[in-house]
Design a protein around this motif. Structure first.
Motif, PDB file in Angstrom:
ATOM      1  N   LYS A  62       0.855  -1.193   0.000  1.00 33.46           N
ATOM      2  CA  LYS A  62       0.000   0.000   0.000  1.00 33.46           C
ATOM      3  C   LYS A  62       0.888   1.239   0.000  1.00 33.46           C
ATOM      4  N   THR A  63       0.958   1.902  -1.157  1.00 32.58           N
ATOM      5  CA  THR A  63       1.757   3.114  -1.299  1.00 32.58           C
ATOM      6  C   THR A  63       1.077   4.013  -2.323  1.00 32.58           C
ATOM      7  N   PRO A  64       1.058   5.315  -2.104  1.00 39.50           N
ATOM      8  CA  PRO A  64       0.419   6.204  -3.077  1.00 39.50           C
ATOM      9  C   PRO A  64       1.143   6.223  -4.414  1.00 39.50           C
ATOM     10  N   SER A  65       2.434   5.848  -4.401  1.00 35.01           N
ATOM     11  CA  SER A  65       3.218   5.902  -5.629  1.00 35.01           C
ATOM     12  C   SER A  65       4.487   5.080  -5.460  1.00 35.01           C
ATOM     13  N   PRO A  66       5.025   4.505  -6.538  1.00 37.36           N
ATOM     14  CA  PRO A  66       6.326   3.837  -6.451  1.00 37.36           C
ATOM     15  C   PRO A  66       7.440   4.793  -6.022  1.00 37.36           C
ATOM     16  N   LYS A  67       7.186   6.097  -6.202  1.00 33.83           N
ATOM     17  CA  LYS A  67       8.196   7.100  -5.848  1.00 33.83           C
ATOM     18  C   LYS A  67       8.163   7.474  -4.355  1.00 33.83           C
ATOM     19  N   GLN A  68       7.176   6.953  -3.631  1.00 31.20           N
ATOM     20  CA  GLN A  68       7.073   7.253  -2.197  1.00 31.20           C
ATOM     21  C   GLN A  68       8.278   6.703  -1.446  1.00 31.20           C
ATOM     22  N   LYS A  69       8.827   7.495  -0.520  1.00 32.77           N
ATOM     23  CA  LYS A  69       9.941   7.008   0.298  1.00 32.77           C
ATOM     24  C   LYS A  69       9.459   5.892   1.223  1.00 32.77           C
ATOM     25  N   VAL A  70      10.287   4.873   1.410  1.00 31.38           N
ATOM     26  CA  VAL A  70       9.928   3.728   2.263  1.00 31.38           C
ATOM     27  C   VAL A  70       9.709   4.174   3.708  1.00 31.38           C
ATOM     28  N   VAL A  71      10.443   5.182   4.151  1.00 30.34           N
ATOM     29  CA  VAL A  71      10.324   5.647   5.531  1.00 30.34           C
ATOM     30  C   VAL A  71       8.906   6.127   5.845  1.00 30.34           C
ATOM     31  N   ASN A  72       8.153   6.525   4.822  1.00 28.81           N
ATOM     32  CA  ASN A  72       6.804   7.050   5.030  1.00 28.81           C
ATOM     33  C   ASN A  72       5.729   5.965   5.055  1.00 28.81           C
ATOM     34  N   LEU A  73       6.116   4.704   4.833  1.00 27.08           N
ATOM     35  CA  LEU A  73       5.145   3.618   4.844  1.00 27.08           C
ATOM     36  C   LEU A  73       4.997   3.037   6.248  1.00 27.08           C
ATOM     37  N   SER A  74       3.876   2.336   6.473  1.00 29.43           N
ATOM     38  CA  SER A  74       3.688   1.628   7.739  1.00 29.43           C
ATOM     39  C   SER A  74       4.683   0.477   7.832  1.00 29.43           C
ATOM     40  N   GLY A  75       4.858  -0.056   9.042  1.00 32.01           N
ATOM     41  CA  GLY A  75       5.790  -1.160   9.247  1.00 32.01           C
ATOM     42  C   GLY A  75       5.467  -2.368   8.390  1.00 32.01           C
ATOM     43  N   GLY A  76       4.179  -2.692   8.290  1.00 30.40           N
ATOM     44  CA  GLY A  76       3.763  -3.836   7.490  1.00 30.40           C
ATOM     45  C   GLY A  76       4.089  -3.655   6.020  1.00 30.40           C
ATOM     46  N   ASN A  77       3.886  -2.451   5.507  1.00 30.55           N
ATOM     47  CA  ASN A  77       4.178  -2.188   4.094  1.00 30.55           C
ATOM     48  C   ASN A  77       5.674  -2.087   3.832  1.00 30.55           C
ATOM     49  N   GLN A  78       6.434  -1.603   4.811  1.00 28.64           N
ATOM     50  CA  GLN A  78       7.896  -1.640   4.682  1.00 28.64           C
ATOM     51  C   GLN A  78       8.368  -3.085   4.538  1.00 28.64           C
ATOM     52  N   GLN A  79       7.775  -3.972   5.340  1.00 36.19           N
ATOM     53  CA  GLN A  79       8.170  -5.382   5.279  1.00 36.19           C
ATOM     54  C   GLN A  79       7.797  -5.998   3.931  1.00 36.19           C
ATOM     55  N   LYS A  80       6.644  -5.634   3.406  1.00 33.43           N
ATOM     56  CA  LYS A  80       6.245  -6.154   2.086  1.00 33.43           C
ATOM     57  C   LYS A  80       7.205  -5.678   0.999  1.00 33.43           C
ATOM     58  N   VAL A  81       7.673  -4.442   1.104  1.00 28.73           N
ATOM     59  CA  VAL A  81       8.638  -3.921   0.128  1.00 28.73           C
ATOM     60  C   VAL A  81       9.917  -4.756   0.166  1.00 28.73           C
ATOM     61  N   ILE A  82      10.369  -5.096   1.372  1.00 32.87           N
ATOM     62  CA  ILE A  82      11.614  -5.871   1.510  1.00 32.87           C
ATOM     63  C   ILE A  82      11.439  -7.269   0.928  1.00 32.87           C
ATOM     64  N   ILE A  83      10.293  -7.895   1.221  1.00 33.64           N
ATOM     65  CA  ILE A  83      10.026  -9.227   0.659  1.00 33.64           C
ATOM     66  C   ILE A  83       9.942  -9.136  -0.867  1.00 33.64           C
ATOM     67  N   ALA A  84       9.231  -8.113  -1.367  1.00 37.78           N
ATOM     68  CA  ALA A  84       9.113  -7.921  -2.820  1.00 37.78           C
ATOM     69  C   ALA A  84      10.484  -7.729  -3.456  1.00 37.78           C
ATOM     70  N   LYS A  85      11.364  -7.017  -2.755  1.00 40.97           N
ATOM     71  CA  LYS A  85      12.717  -6.767  -3.261  1.00 40.97           C
ATOM     72  C   LYS A  85      13.435  -8.089  -3.536  1.00 40.97           C
ATOM     73  N   TRP A  86      13.343  -9.013  -2.590  1.00 42.43           N
ATOM     74  CA  TRP A  86      14.053 -10.287  -2.766  1.00 42.43           C
ATOM     75  C   TRP A  86      13.350 -11.189  -3.770  1.00 42.43           C
ATOM     76  N   LEU A  87      12.049 -11.063  -3.885  1.00 39.60           N
ATOM     77  CA  LEU A  87      11.320 -11.903  -4.840  1.00 39.60           C
ATOM     78  C   LEU A  87      11.606 -11.495  -6.280  1.00 39.60           C
ATOM     79  N   THR A  88      12.033 -10.251  -6.498  1.00 37.49           N
ATOM     80  CA  THR A  88      12.411  -9.849  -7.864  1.00 37.49           C
ATOM     81  C   THR A  88      13.651 -10.598  -8.345  1.00 37.49           C
TER      82      THR A  88
END
Length: 495
Positions: A387-413
């Protein structure tokens, strides 16, 4: 008889660009009570606490401390008024002693104006004794456990005669023994009429330590109730606004050949002769107390630390993993325990974080193919529910759960064959946990092998096909799902 109100928040509101973080929040906090503040990530808990700590200023409403209206626009004002906040990310100087950290900026001097070491250590020892802390004034903070560092932060607040102490996720990185010591310390503060505001996503400990709780949801006040007689299910329903049933892992057949095998992994003084395997579509749980060596094994498999002996085999072939880059090339991904320190680059965008491990593949002549970069990030955001308003959104501005999803997504790429998840739901709310569990199920259904390290016993039992238990750097048991219970795992973890 109800205890005296020490702090009252009335109709407090706070907005940030595009986000209404708090709206008309009213809560009373009483002397000598542990008041739990609950809600999903993004509910407004941190914003409210930062207002009380003088980090943010409210847009509307009033705050009354001991019956008098107060307004803080800097942390020093809040501290001087008697409010201490112990953040989840501790703010200590690791190379200085416990006593120096407690009295930082307030160190005593003698009549000649020189630093008075004797008084510094005596004052610190008095505070530590009052709080029954197993810490010496001369202990170097960097050599202490996270739990003891948190106790030093609490002692720092107590040394300033704080009448209100805010604890943000104080047990997220501690052993069971340290948790009990921390709770004893909290009870001692209660006896001194200190009000404790306690933030945690661990529902079991709310029932154990809190007197009452307040739930926030999407920046709104939902309810304040006493803990007595409440159930975890009732609390969770209040937090998420619906009845929540936890996802469980559907057990794999376990018939496939191992995707990865660890054979005799040893790092002297850390762990010894670690051997296990993980199969296609399987979740292998690594259980044990903090300090058992689980994360250290994961770091060696990923090439972050050097092994002294042993071998790693992937798809029947021995691998020479000597760096994270070689681990990635062999098909290993690693979601680290600390997402803020080494799991992501917080000041970079969601898009930049997601494609970070695969930059080589999207570059031509040293330049990033921006179209491909954007498409990969967009697809990952959609696939993994970030859940992010844009791919350009800084990770620091996301909730903890969404930060974790970004990290998992990073490795899945990177299209891994094996994904190591170290404390994948630490510090995230119950709703986000469920989403992570669903993601794990979807990944294993596609054949991904998952190694999951977790200190939360319900999580290990819910998601693992098999459980490997470690103690003091050695494997003490391998337990199939049908035989895995909390008592069985704990017996092998501590004996």
């Amino acid at each position: 008889m109800a205890k005296e109100v020490i702090l009252e928040v009335s109709d407090v509101g706070k907005s940030f660009p595009g986000v209404n973080a708090l709206e008309n929040i009213s809560i009373q906090f009483h002397k000598g009570e542990v008041h739990a503040l609950l809600g999903e990530n993004g509910a407004g808990k941190s914003t409210l606490m930062k207002i009380l700590a003088g980090i943010h200023t409210p847009d509307s409403g009033t705050i009354r401390l001991r019956g008098k209206e107060v307004f803080f626009n800097k942390p020093k004002q809040s501290m001087e008024a008697g409010i201490g906040m112990v953040h989840q990310e501790l703010c200590l100087c690791p190379h200085q002693t416990a006593a120096e950290n407690v009295y930082m900026g307030r160190s005593p001097v003698n009549k000649f104006g020189f630093f008075d070491w004797k008084k510094l250590n005596a004052d610190a020892q008095q505070i530590f004794a009052q709080l029954d802390m197993d810490v010496r004034p001369s202990d170097v903070v960097g050599n202490l456990s996270i739990a003891k560092q948190q106790m030093i932060e609490i002692a720092k607040a107590a040394s300033m005669n704080a009448s209100i102490i805010i604890l943000d996720e104080p047990t997220s990185s501690v052993t069971e023994e340290e948790r009990l010591a921390l709770f004893n310390m909290i009870r001692r503060l209660k006896e001194k009429d200190v009000a404790i505001i306690y933030i945690s996503h661990r529902m079991e400990e709310i029932l154990e330590i809190a007197d009452c709780f307040t739930i926030l949801r999407d920046g709104h006040f939902i309810v304040t109730k006493p803990v007595e007689g409440i159930t975890i299910d009732e609390i969770i329903t209040g937090m998420v606004g619906r009845t929540l049933t936890y996802v469980e892992h559907e057990q794999s057949s376990g018939q496939d050949e191992p995707v990865m095998e660890a054979k005799g992994l040893t790092r002297r003084g850390v762990f010894e002769n670690i051997s296990f395997n993980v199969r296609k579509g399987e979740v292998l749980g690594l259980a044990g107390l903090v300090g058992a060596g689980r994360s250290e094994v994961a770091r060696c498999i990923f090439g972050l630390d050097k092994m002294d002996s042993g071998a790693i085999w992937i798809n029947g072939r021995e691998c020479s993993i000597h760096s994270p880059r070689s681990a990635i090339n062999y098909g290993v991904g690693f979601v680290t325990e600390d997402r803020k320190m080494d799991g992501s680059v917080l000041e970079m965008s969601v898009q930049e974080n997601i494609t970070l491990p695969i930059l080589k593949t999207i570059c031509k002549a040293g330049f990033i193919n921006k179209t491909r970069d954007h498409l990969i990030a967009r697809q990952a955001i959609e696939n993994y529910g970030v859940k992010t308003p844009s791919p350009k959104q800084k990770v620091v501005n996301l909730s903890g759960g969404n930060q974790q999803k970004v990290i998992i997504a990073k490795w899945l790429t990177t299209n891994p064959k094996v994904l190591i998840l170290d404390e994948p739901t630490r510090g995230i709310d119950v709703g986000a946990k469920n989403e992570i569990y669903k993601m794990i199920n979807e990944l294993t259904a596609k054949g991904l092998a998952v190694i999951m390290i977790s200190s939360e016993m319900p999580e290990i039992l819910r998601m693992s096909d098999r459980v490997i238990v470690m103690r003091e750097g050695k494997i003490t048991a391998e337990i199939p799902k049908k035989d895995a219970t909390q008592d069985t795992i704990m017996r092998f973890a501590i004996q």
